[in-house]
Enzyme design. Structure first.
Site, mmCIF file in Angstrom:
data_model
loop_
_atom_site.group_PDB
_atom_site.id
_atom_site.type_symbol
_atom_site.label_atom_id
_atom_site.label_comp_id
_atom_site.label_asym_id
_atom_site.label_seq_id
_atom_site.Cartn_x
_atom_site.Cartn_y
_atom_site.Cartn_z
ATOM 1 N N TRP A 75 0.834 -1.210 0.000
ATOM 2 C CA TRP A 75 0.000 0.000 0.000
ATOM 3 C C TRP A 75 0.864 1.254 0.000
ATOM 4 C CZ3 TRP A 75 -4.183 -0.921 -2.178
ATOM 5 C CH2 TRP A 75 -4.846 -2.139 -1.983
ATOM 6 N N ASP A 104 -1.988 6.650 6.223
ATOM 7 C CA ASP A 104 -3.046 5.821 5.641
ATOM 8 C C ASP A 104 -3.460 4.820 6.722
ATOM 9 O OD1 ASP A 104 -4.575 3.913 4.417
ATOM 10 O OD2 ASP A 104 -3.147 3.456 2.806
ATOM 11 N N LYS A 121 -13.441 -1.494 6.383
ATOM 12 C CA LYS A 121 -12.917 -2.371 7.423
ATOM 13 C C LYS A 121 -13.584 -2.036 8.756
ATOM 14 C CE LYS A 121 -8.768 -2.300 4.653
ATOM 15 N NZ LYS A 121 -8.875 -3.457 3.795
HETATM 16 N N1 PMP Z 1 -4.454 1.387 1.951
HETATM 17 C C1 PMP Z 1 -4.549 0.298 2.739
HETATM 18 C C2 PMP Z 1 -3.695 0.224 3.963
HETATM 19 C C3 PMP Z 1 -5.448 -0.723 2.415
HETATM 20 O O1 PMP Z 1 -5.546 -1.794 3.201
HETATM 21 C C4 PMP Z 1 -6.237 -0.597 1.257
HETATM 22 C C5 PMP Z 1 -7.259 -1.641 0.864
HETATM 23 N N2 PMP Z 1 -7.188 -2.841 1.451
HETATM 24 C C6 PMP Z 1 -6.082 0.538 0.471
HETATM 25 C C7 PMP Z 1 -5.199 1.522 0.849
HETATM 26 C C8 PMP Z 1 -6.872 0.725 -0.795
HETATM 27 O O2 PMP Z 1 -8.196 0.910 -0.489
HETATM 28 P P1 PMP Z 1 -9.320 1.028 -1.582
HETATM 29 O O3 PMP Z 1 -9.421 -0.292 -2.253
HETATM 30 O O4 PMP Z 1 -10.506 1.386 -0.771
HETATM 31 O O5 PMP Z 1 -8.936 2.108 -2.527
#
Ligand code: PMP
Length: 362
Positions: A102, A173, A197
């Site tokens: 991420w 994040d 989540k």
């Molecule tokens: N950052 C983190 C830490 C995540 O766990 C996730 C999704 N699991 C995201 C960003 C991306 O999220 P989204 O699919 O809602 O764009």
């Protein structure tokens, strides 16, 4: 009555009480004879719902008045672009910490808009991942902000401290961490998270931003991606995902009934420890590739020493109602995601299954 536990990383398990309330109110919300989905977002009743949701989030996280909360359409990835577009300013430089997939996605997006310095990366000691401390980071004195991912959802690598970065605004994040443990909001310039989540269903992301950081974005920033416009319109510049907002309201109400963040944290801590205890007890059979100091509270990642047993484990778990335990496709292995809605009983059952499995195949 559900008799399965869903360990999915997100969209994740929701509190059963929340689902039941949503079900009961689906056709007739607030005695209006219609669903909340059918109510205008500018109506007084919906505005009230939105204000209550914001007030509950403020209360649960102790968010001070000098922070704005934005409720936006899209996922956490939306912020991978919005953060640099709105915060890079004239300097067009920022620091990022790369601790996993991420972080890497956030970095790749930010590089489209500015000069991005990767100040530190996750390191490995005997194939065990850890996060170097700040004294080893190579920060850029001209950075407009420092971005990091306190909990990497895929690998389960987590910070258990808030980085000391001086005056530079800290951007986090917190998608897989928010509301699972106490967070001192005042340490941050921006906190953002997807809602799928600990905040309800997929489709929304929230941004908690210190008001003085809301300023002129890059000139080509799309209107909907501007923090200043979204703040000015209290997230109602256009039609927001109203049902996500409603469901978040139910989740926050449920959390308050459970005793808030401190109470959830105590349970989350016990749940995680129960699983890590089995991994450590059967070390060699179960393999953790994360330094014990950096183990995630919410996403517990491990491998079976004999990889061929992974599918046997997953099948066996499913038979006893323990669902979605496979690791992300890029990592393989087993991942148990346990956010607030996972009852302690889910962790107990998983720990018991893991113990029995290790005894049988170890
Ligand atoms: N950052 C983190 C830490 C995540 O766990 C996730 C999704 N699991 C995201 C960003 C991306 O999220 P989204 O699919 O809602 O764009």
């Amino acid at each position: 009555m559900r008799n399965v536990f869903n360990f999915n990383a997100g969209p994740a398990m929701l509190p059963q009480a929340v689902l039941k309330k949503a079900q009961a109110e689906l056709l007739d919300w607030n005695g209006m004879g219609m669903s909340v989905m059918e109510i205008g977002h500018r109506s007084a009743v919906f505005q009230e719902l939105a204000q209550q949701t914001e007030a509950d989030l403020r209360e649960l996280m102790a968010i001070p008045a000098n922070y704005q909360i934005l409720f936006l359409a899209g996922g956490a990835s939306t912020q991978f672009a919005m953060v640099p577009l709105n915060l890079l300013g004239e300097r067009k430089q920022a620091d990022y910490i790369d601790t996993g997939i991420w972080s890497k996605k956030a970095i790749a997006e930010a590089k489209r808009y500015g000069n991005i310095n990767v100040a530190a990366e996750a390191k490995y000691r005997d194939q065990i991942a850890f996060i170097p401390k700040e004294d080893q980071w190579k920060m850029n004195a001209a950075a407009a902000y420092l971005h990091y991912t306190p909990n990497e959802t895929i690998s389960g690598l987590a910070f258990h401290w808030v980085p000391e970065v001086g005056e530079v605004p800290l951007v986090a994040d917190m998608t897989s961490l928010i509301l699972s443990c106490p967070i001192d909001v005042t340490r941050y310039g921006v906190i953002y998270a997807g809602t799928q989540k600990n905040l309800g269903q997929a489709g929304m992301n929230i941004v908690i931003i210190r008001k003085d950081l809301i300023k002129e974005p890059q000139p080509f920033t799309p209107t909907l991606y501007r923090y200043d416009i979204q703040a000015e319109h209290h997230s109602f510049y256009n039609t927001p995902p109203t049902y996500c907002w409603y469901l978040m309201g139910l989740v926050l109400e449920w959390m308050k009934q459970q005793g808030g963040v401190e109470a959830m944290y105590a349970i989350n801590h016990r749940k995680a420890n129960k699983i890590y205890a089995v991994i450590d007890h059967y070390a060699g059979f179960y393999v953790s590739r994360i330094d014990p100091d950096c183990r995630s509270l919410t996403n517990i990642m491990f491998y079976l020493h004999d990889e061929a047993l992974t599918s046997v484990f997953l099948e066996g778990a499913k038979e006893v109602g323990l669902y979605h335990l496979s690791g992300h496709k890029v990592s393989g292995g087993i991942r148990a995601s346990m956010y607030n809605a996972m009852p302690e009983e889910g962790a107990d059952q998983l720990a018991a299954f893991m113990t029995e499995f290790a005894r049988r195949y170890g």
